[in-house]
Enzyme design. Structure first.
Site, PDB file in Angstrom:
ATOM      1  N   GLU A 227       0.828  -0.766  -0.038  1.00 56.04           N
ATOM      2  CA  GLU A 227       0.136   0.305  -0.322  1.00 56.04           C
ATOM      3  C   GLU A 227      -0.136   0.993   0.026  1.00 56.04           C
ATOM      4  O   GLU A 227       1.344   1.386   1.037  1.00 56.04           O
ATOM      5  CB  GLU A 227      -1.188   0.261   1.282  1.00 56.04           C
ATOM      6  CG  GLU A 227      -1.518   1.488   1.167  1.00 56.04           C
ATOM      7  CD  GLU A 227      -3.265   1.210   2.583  1.00 56.04           C
ATOM      8  OE1 GLU A 227      -2.145   0.215   3.317  1.00 56.04           O
ATOM      9  OE2 GLU A 227      -3.285   2.344   2.732  1.00 56.04           O
ATOM     10  N   ASP A 327     -11.040   1.296   5.872  1.00 54.65           N
ATOM     11  CA  ASP A 327     -10.046   1.887   6.451  1.00 54.65           C
ATOM     12  C   ASP A 327      -9.697   3.349   6.791  1.00 54.65           C
ATOM     13  O   ASP A 327     -10.325   4.161   6.076  1.00 54.65           O
ATOM     14  CB  ASP A 327      -8.596   1.788   5.843  1.00 54.65           C
ATOM     15  CG  ASP A 327      -7.074   1.962   6.604  1.00 54.65           C
ATOM     16  OD1 ASP A 327      -7.390   2.518   7.299  1.00 54.65           O
ATOM     17  OD2 ASP A 327      -6.342   2.210   6.445  1.00 54.65           O
TER      18      ASP A 327
HETATM   19  C1  RNT Z   1      -1.779   4.320   6.802  1.00 52.32           C
HETATM   20  C2  RNT Z   1      -2.377   3.472   5.794  1.00 52.32           C
HETATM   21  C3  RNT Z   1      -2.882   1.935   6.310  1.00 52.32           C
HETATM   22  C4  RNT Z   1      -3.484   2.463   8.341  1.00 52.32           C
HETATM   23  C5  RNT Z   1      -3.473   1.039   8.621  1.00 52.32           C
HETATM   24  C6  RNT Z   1      -4.275   0.173  10.304  1.00 52.32           C
HETATM   25  O1  RNT Z   1      -1.659   5.705   6.109  1.00 52.32           O
HETATM   26  O2  RNT Z   1      -3.447   3.692   5.418  1.00 52.32           O
HETATM   27  O3  RNT Z   1      -3.428   1.145   5.624  1.00 52.32           O
HETATM   28  O4  RNT Z   1      -4.385   3.207   7.603  1.00 52.32           O
HETATM   29  O5  RNT Z   1      -2.417  -0.252   8.637  1.00 52.32           O
HETATM   30 ZN    ZN Z   2      -4.818   2.585   4.694  1.00 53.09          ZN
END
Ligand code: RNT
Ligand code: ZN
Length: 420
Positions: A227, A327
């Site tokens: 991510e 999220d």
């Molecule tokens: C943070 C990301 C991530 C978190 C979680 C808790 O910017 O979005 O995904 O929100 O892992």
């Molecule tokens: Zn996230």
């Protein structure tokens, strides 16, 4: 079921049928979609490593609403309450800081599946799948804002070992529950101010990811996802794991990319990215969220943005390849309600998309009749989707309309208020 709900549904069904839309089919499809509920809305991303919970690493929940879960048992109880208000069977998305081992501190590079057995039992008893996340934040070894891209070899190794441990835990969930667990890597690494070296940390991150993913694990058990982000609190000028970095990494290494709706420029939405990346990636994870100015984690509402995401999933026939996770973390309101509102909105957006007069729209587009396309899209906005949704909720045995709020208020008075 109340008579009025059935009646309203019958009328709605006819109206949709006149446009070539089969509401029964849409509801049947909707019912097979699992949303992954993020455990971290339940306690403001605190986790259970210490009694106080932790924060930091660009993760910031604001608000003082009373009643947050203080233990894994409380969190599970709250999740059960939320699940009762959401039609369908969904999933749980767990972070590694939620290990359920009261009184025994295990460092993150040493985490084992056994520490999550209570979560697994809970999920198994409910017949739901689980997803997982290594936690590269809220830790002394992340205090300078770097983890997997750290220049200190010892610290980098610690986080690589954490990544390896978490991947095994995720695989154990997937194996035990018979449904692959998406294991999502997000790191906060970056600089507040303009860096002199943008490349070095990225090369180290690539090396760390290669090390984490080196072990061959069955894709039927775990799906790796990465991510990216545009900026965070404390990483305003430079984020090591940018979108482009991870997109390239995912293409080269057959990983999933996680698109978080709050991680791009304010006028940039993730809906248009879905069909772009899925021309070449096997799958995607979505972090459905809502950005508001500098914050990327507000409770999901039924906005045009959300609707566009759902439309893309349905139009592209991507529902099997895209994993939908939520999220956000809002500590200023009832946290159980926050789950319910976001999940129900995600489902409503999907239902709206499933009820789209797709055949007519596509035919108009193919003929170059953009007038009809626009007219139909706009007219379908006032079709009676609410009647179909209410009928679905009633049939699935969950509260209809705002009825769920009374239930949650009662839960708040009975359970949450006692937490002090
Ligand atoms: C943070 C990301 C991530 C978190 C979680 C808790 O910017 O979005 O995904 O929100 O892992
Ligand atoms: Zn996230």
């Amino acid at each position: 079921m109340k008579q009025a709900i059935g009646k309203a549904y019958e009328l709605a069904r006819e109206q949709y049928a006149a446009l070539g839309v089969d509401t029964e089919k849409a509801l049947e499809r909707l019912d097979r979609i699992a949303i992954s509920l993020h455990c971290w809305q339940g306690d403001d991303v605190g986790g259970f490593e210490t009694a106080e919970g932790l924060s930091g690493g660009g993760i910031q929940a604001t608000g003082q609403y009373p009643g947050k879960a203080r233990t894994a048992d409380e969190l599970r109880m709250d999740l059960d309450e939320a699940f009762r208000m959401i039609p369908g069977r969904h999933r749980l998305n767990l972070h590694s800081i939620y290990a359920d081992n009261p009184g025994r501190k295990v460092e993150r590079d040493r985490l084992t599946p056994g520490l999550f057995s209570a979560w697994l039992d809970w999920a198994r008893a409910r017949g739901i799948g689980m997803d997982f996340n290594p936690s590269f934040f809220s830790h002394p070894k992340a205090s300078d804002g770097f983890t997997l891209s750290h220049r200190d070899q010892g610290i980098r190794k610690f986080w690589v070992d954490h990544g390896i441990a978490c991947r095994r835990i995720a695989a154990s969930f997937g194996k035990a529950l018979g449904s692959p667990a998406v294991n999502n890597v997000w790191i906060p690494d970056g600089y507040k101010d303009v860096p002199a070296d943008r490349l070095g940390p990225r090369l180290r991150l690539k090396e760390s990811l290669d090390e984490i993913f080196a072990e061959r694990l069955d894709r039927a058990h775990v799906l790796d996802s990465v991510e990216g982000k545009l900026f965070g609190i404390g990483s305003e000028s430079y984020v090591v794991g940018s979108h482009e970095f991870y997109l390239a990494y995912a293409v080269a290494n057959r990983k999933l990319v996680c698109l978080d709706a709050g991680h791009y420029h304010p006028t940039e939405t993730i809906a248009d990215k879905i069909s772009s990346v899925l021309t070449q990636l096997d799958g995607l994870l979505l972090h459905v969220s809502r950005g508001v100015r500098w914050d990327s984690d507000h409770v999901v509402v039924l906005s045009d943005d959300l609707r566009s995401i759902a439309e893309e999933l349905v139009r592209g026939n991507y529902l099997e390849r895209v994993h939908i996770g939520l999220d956000y973390f809002d500590a200023s309101l009832n946290r159980v309600a926050a789950w319910v509102i976001g999940s129900r909105n995600m489902l409503k957006a999907l239902l709206l998309a499933l009820l789209e007069p797709a055949a007519r729209l596509q035919a108009a587009e193919a003929e170059g009749d953009f007038t009809t396309r626009l007219a139909l899209l706009e007219e379908s906005k006032s079709l009676p989707m609410g009647a179909v949704w209410d009928y679905h909720c009633a049939r699935k045995g969950v509260p209809v309309g705002a009825e769920w709020l009374a239930d949650i208020k009662q839960y708040e008075n009975k359970v949450l208020a006692a937490r002090g």
